[in-house]
Design a protein around this motif. Structure first.
Motif, PDB file in Angstrom:
ATOM      1  N   GLU A 109      10.912  12.027  -7.662  1.00  0.00           N
ATOM      2  CA  GLU A 109       9.582  11.543  -8.056  1.00  0.00           C
ATOM      3  C   GLU A 109       8.927  10.797  -6.891  1.00  0.00           C
ATOM      4  N   LEU A 110       9.691   9.933  -6.232  1.00  0.00           N
ATOM      5  CA  LEU A 110       9.128   9.143  -5.138  1.00  0.00           C
ATOM      6  C   LEU A 110       8.697  10.023  -3.970  1.00  0.00           C
ATOM      7  N   VAL A 111       9.549  10.980  -3.601  1.00  0.00           N
ATOM      8  CA  VAL A 111       9.274  11.788  -2.416  1.00  0.00           C
ATOM      9  C   VAL A 111       8.234  12.867  -2.702  1.00  0.00           C
ATOM     10  N   ALA A 112       8.431  13.621  -3.784  1.00  0.00           N
ATOM     11  CA  ALA A 112       7.582  14.792  -4.042  1.00  0.00           C
ATOM     12  C   ALA A 112       6.273  14.432  -4.725  1.00  0.00           C
ATOM     13  N   LYS A 113       6.300  13.463  -5.627  1.00  0.00           N
ATOM     14  CA  LYS A 113       5.108  13.171  -6.420  1.00  0.00           C
ATOM     15  C   LYS A 113       4.295  12.026  -5.845  1.00  0.00           C
ATOM     16  N   HIS A 114       4.988  10.986  -5.367  1.00  0.00           N
ATOM     17  CA  HIS A 114       4.286   9.797  -4.880  1.00  0.00           C
ATOM     18  C   HIS A 114       4.241   9.720  -3.366  1.00  0.00           C
ATOM     19  N   ASP A 115       4.717  10.779  -2.690  1.00  0.00           N
ATOM     20  CA  ASP A 115       4.535  10.905  -1.246  1.00  0.00           C
ATOM     21  C   ASP A 115       5.183   9.752  -0.480  1.00  0.00           C
ATOM     22  N   VAL A 116       6.358   9.331  -0.910  1.00  0.00           N
ATOM     23  CA  VAL A 116       7.086   8.267  -0.219  1.00  0.00           C
ATOM     24  C   VAL A 116       7.927   8.887   0.892  1.00  0.00           C
ATOM     25  N   PRO A 117       7.856   8.382   2.129  1.00  0.00           N
ATOM     26  CA  PRO A 117       8.709   8.920   3.196  1.00  0.00           C
ATOM     27  C   PRO A 117      10.187   8.756   2.858  1.00  0.00           C
ATOM     28  N   VAL A 118      10.987   9.699   3.315  1.00  0.00           N
ATOM     29  CA  VAL A 118      12.417   9.666   3.018  1.00  0.00           C
ATOM     30  C   VAL A 118      13.056   8.390   3.546  1.00  0.00           C
ATOM     31  N   SER A 119      12.609   7.946   4.694  1.00  0.00           N
ATOM     32  CA  SER A 119      13.199   6.750   5.301  1.00  0.00           C
ATOM     33  C   SER A 119      12.866   5.473   4.550  1.00  0.00           C
ATOM     34  N   SER A 120      11.906   5.513   3.637  1.00  0.00           N
ATOM     35  CA  SER A 120      11.479   4.307   2.924  1.00  0.00           C
ATOM     36  C   SER A 120      11.938   4.254   1.478  1.00  0.00           C
ATOM     37  N   VAL A 121      12.648   5.280   1.014  1.00  0.00           N
ATOM     38  CA  VAL A 121      13.043   5.332  -0.394  1.00  0.00           C
ATOM     39  C   VAL A 121      13.948   4.167  -0.767  1.00  0.00           C
ATOM     40  N   GLN A 122      14.978   3.911   0.055  1.00  0.00           N
ATOM     41  CA  GLN A 122      15.920   2.829  -0.246  1.00  0.00           C
ATOM     42  C   GLN A 122      15.204   1.486  -0.285  1.00  0.00           C
ATOM     43  N   ASP A 123      14.326   1.217   0.671  1.00  0.00           N
ATOM     44  CA  ASP A 123      13.617  -0.059   0.701  1.00  0.00           C
ATOM     45  C   ASP A 123      12.705  -0.224  -0.506  1.00  0.00           C
ATOM     46  N   ILE A 124      12.052   0.852  -0.929  1.00  0.00           N
ATOM     47  CA  ILE A 124      11.158   0.755  -2.082  1.00  0.00           C
ATOM     48  C   ILE A 124      11.952   0.478  -3.354  1.00  0.00           C
ATOM     49  N   ILE A 125      13.089   1.131  -3.499  1.00  0.00           N
ATOM     50  CA  ILE A 125      13.934   0.878  -4.677  1.00  0.00           C
ATOM     51  C   ILE A 125      14.358  -0.586  -4.718  1.00  0.00           C
ATOM     52  N   CYS A 126      14.786  -1.122  -3.584  1.00  0.00           N
ATOM     53  CA  CYS A 126      15.217  -2.524  -3.531  1.00  0.00           C
ATOM     54  C   CYS A 126      14.051  -3.475  -3.792  1.00  0.00           C
ATOM     55  N   THR A 127      12.868  -3.152  -3.278  1.00  0.00           N
ATOM     56  CA  THR A 127      11.710  -4.010  -3.484  1.00  0.00           C
ATOM     57  C   THR A 127      11.310  -4.063  -4.951  1.00  0.00           C
ATOM     58  N   VAL A 128      11.256  -2.907  -5.597  1.00  0.00           N
ATOM     59  CA  VAL A 128      10.903  -2.865  -7.019  1.00  0.00           C
ATOM     60  C   VAL A 128      11.972  -3.569  -7.856  1.00  0.00           C
ATOM     61  N   ALA A 129      13.243  -3.345  -7.527  1.00  0.00           N
ATOM     62  CA  ALA A 129      14.317  -4.008  -8.265  1.00  0.00           C
ATOM     63  C   ALA A 129      14.245  -5.515  -8.112  1.00  0.00           C
ATOM     64  N   SER A 130      13.872  -5.994  -6.932  1.00  0.00           N
ATOM     65  CA  SER A 130      13.746  -7.431  -6.723  1.00  0.00           C
ATOM     66  C   SER A 130      12.638  -8.021  -7.590  1.00  0.00           C
ATOM     67  N   CYS A 131      11.531  -7.293  -7.707  1.00  0.00           N
ATOM     68  CA  CYS A 131      10.452  -7.771  -8.571  1.00  0.00           C
ATOM     69  C   CYS A 131      10.879  -7.821 -10.033  1.00  0.00           C
ATOM     70  N   LEU A 132      11.767  -6.929 -10.437  1.00  0.00           N
ATOM     71  CA  LEU A 132      12.283  -6.907 -11.801  1.00  0.00           C
ATOM     72  C   LEU A 132      13.504  -7.808 -11.975  1.00  0.00           C
ATOM     73  N   ARG A 133      13.825  -8.592 -10.925  1.00  0.00           N
ATOM     74  CA  ARG A 133      14.966  -9.518 -10.954  1.00  0.00           C
ATOM     75  C   ARG A 133      16.277  -8.784 -11.211  1.00  0.00           C
ATOM     76  N   LYS A 134      16.416  -7.687 -10.507  1.00  0.00           N
ATOM     77  CA  LYS A 134      17.653  -6.915 -10.578  1.00  0.00           C
ATOM     78  C   LYS A 134      18.258  -6.788  -9.191  1.00  0.00           C
ATOM     79  N   THR A 135      19.554  -6.663  -9.165  1.00  0.00           N
ATOM     80  CA  THR A 135      20.282  -6.473  -7.920  1.00  0.00           C
ATOM     81  C   THR A 135      20.700  -5.013  -7.797  1.00  0.00           C
TER      82      THR A 135
END
Length: 483
Positions: free
Chosen positions: A89-115
């Motif tokens: 979904e991130l890469v194909a639909k939302h046009d997220v670069p492959v190199s940024s997928v891990q960082d985006i997952i961690c950023t969203v999880a941090s906002c949701l107070r998840k590790t």
């Protein structure tokens, strides 16, 4: 027996009964004593058991809390299915670069107070996207093999002198729902019709090859590219000359595929001896056509045939006229009035029509009749009592009402703009002529009118080419953001 003997006997019986009752009471007393001892021991252990239960409950709660506060990317060192879906979904639909997928997952999880538990490498992310592409191609081919007809649509663009062509496949599912599948974007060396046809050939052949490599052996039929081509019932393109030629070339390819498939089916029903005799006959005919057995003559003949065949591909060059840098006020007024009265209402009507483009014939007839009405009485537009209810094609409010009323004010100044009405009538007449030419497929004597509803259903196409234009637009933005 004397009375004393009877009393003794009675007393002995009573004594026996009393002794029996005493033994019963003693046994009961022993049972109660053991039960009381067990209760006493249990009571003494109750604080420890309570403390153990509390510790166990707290540990379980802590585990659940940790699970709620932790987002695991892997299970037993394998990327979980829901994580794979998220990556796609991130890469194909939302046009997220492959190199940024891990960082985006961690950023969203941090906002949701998840590790986030675990990590995914860029290489694994690429593999996930490639596997999803393969799965999508297999699914599309599998669904196409189960339907009776499909339609194709495409569009092209040029970015930094590189041509790109978008492809979509449409069909009606067994449940009656219209399905549009993205078939990918390909690089092309030029925008010639032959090149675009080769792009379709390569795309269909690749999809069938992937399907056969993945599915053959799993109780699945072999996907023959020629059989998929024979299911094509229509193509959604614009009216450019290269697209018209592309449709003709595709029709020739489809007819050749149909003849090959039918020929193989016919050969399969013949005895082997008849097939061998037929092949020898065709071989002899090919040798004679090439000039006989003589090697030199044969080579020259074949070379001439190939040369003549190559000459048949004339190059298609499109000459785009330069658009004038400025337009006169009168011309601008005509264009603006056309947009308010015809273009915007027509696009609204087409976009709201979510069915098959082949069913737009009545709408085009209404559009032609509306334009003729405006040509016959242009004061319906420029008159002071003009309203959107009588002027706009769909009878809805204007897209830009201020533009319409400004042009009306200009039209009243016949001294400065004496040719506005006549120019707009000429504009409508020219547009009507072009519109009739574009809509000739929908005419009363056209091909579409005489097709059955079942045939039109097999050749279902979207009313707009937004899917391909949107895919190319997304590609352009992606390349601009991450060249």
């Amino acid at each position: 027996m004397t009375e004393a003997s009877l009393q003794v006997q009675t007393t002995q019986n009573a004594l026996t009964t009393t002794q029996h009752e005493m033994r019963h009471l003693q046994a009961r007393n022993e049972v109660l004593t053991r039960h009381n001892c067990a209760l006493a021991m249990r009571a003494s252990q109750a604080p420890l058991q309570k403390a153990h239960a509390i510790d166990k409950a707290l540990a379980h709660t802590a585990i659940q809390s940790k699970q709620r506060d932790t987002f695991s990317l892997k299970e037993k060192n394998v990327i979980m299915d829901e994580v794979r879906d998220m990556i796609c979904e991130l890469v194909a639909k939302h046009d997220v670069p492959v190199s940024s997928v891990q960082d985006i997952i961690c950023t969203v999880a941090s906002c949701l107070r998840k590790t986030v538990d675990g990590s995914i490498s860029i290489r694994s992310i690429r593999h996930v996207v490639q596997e999803a592409e393969v799965a999508a191609e297999v699914q599309v081919v599998d669904e196409i093999m189960q339907v009776d007809g499909v339609t194709l649509s495409g569009d092209g663009m040029s970015h930094k002198n590189i041509n790109y062509q978008s492809h979509h496949i449409m069909y009606t599912s067994r449940h009656g729902a219209g399905i549009t599948c993205f078939a990918g974007i390909q690089h092309e060396v030029n925008h010639m019709s032959e090149t675009q046809l080769q792009g379709w050939k390569d795309m269909i052949h690749k999809m069938c090859t992937v399907y056969n490599e993945c599915m053959v052996g799993n109780v699945a039929e072999v996907a023959d590219p020629r059989e998929l081509v024979t299911k094509v019932k229509g193509m959604l393109t614009d009216h450019a000359e290269d697209q018209k030629k592309l449709v003709c070339l595709f029709r020739e390819w489809k007819e050749a595929c149909e003849r090959e498939v039918w020929g193989e089916q016919a050969l399969a029903t013949l005895p082997p001896d008849d097939v061998v005799a037929l092949l020898w006959q065709m071989t002899d005919g090919a040798i004679v056509a090439a000039g006989g057995i003589d090697i030199t003559k044969t080579t020259r003949r074949v070379s001439k045939i190939l040369f003549d065949f190559s000459l048949k591909h004339n190059l298609v060059t499109s000459h785009l006229g330069q658009i004038q840098a400025t337009l006169a006020t009168t011309e601008m007024a005509c264009f603006s009035m056309w947009g308010q009265c015809i273009s915007h209402p027509y696009f609204r009507a087409v976009r709201n029509f979510l069915e098959n483009i082949l069913d737009l014939g009545p709408l085009h007839e209404q559009l032609i009749a509306h334009i003729k009405k405006l040509i016959d009485n242009v004061e319906l537009i420029f008159g002071t009592d003009a309203t959107y209810e009588t002027v706009a094609f769909d009878g809805q409010p204007f897209e830009r009402p201020e533009a319409f009323y400004i042009i009306q004010c200009i039209a009243q100044n016949t001294t400065k703009y004496p040719h506005l009405r006549s120019l707009f009538v000429a504009f409508l007449e020219g547009a009507l002529e072009t519109l009739i030419h574009f809509c000739r497929e929908f005419a009363a004597n056209g091909v579409i009118v005489h097709t059955s509803p079942e045939t039109r259903k097999l050749a279902r196409m979207n009313t707009m080419n937004d899917t391909n234009e949107g895919a190319l637009g997304t590609l352009r933005v992606s390349m601009r953001r991450a060249p």
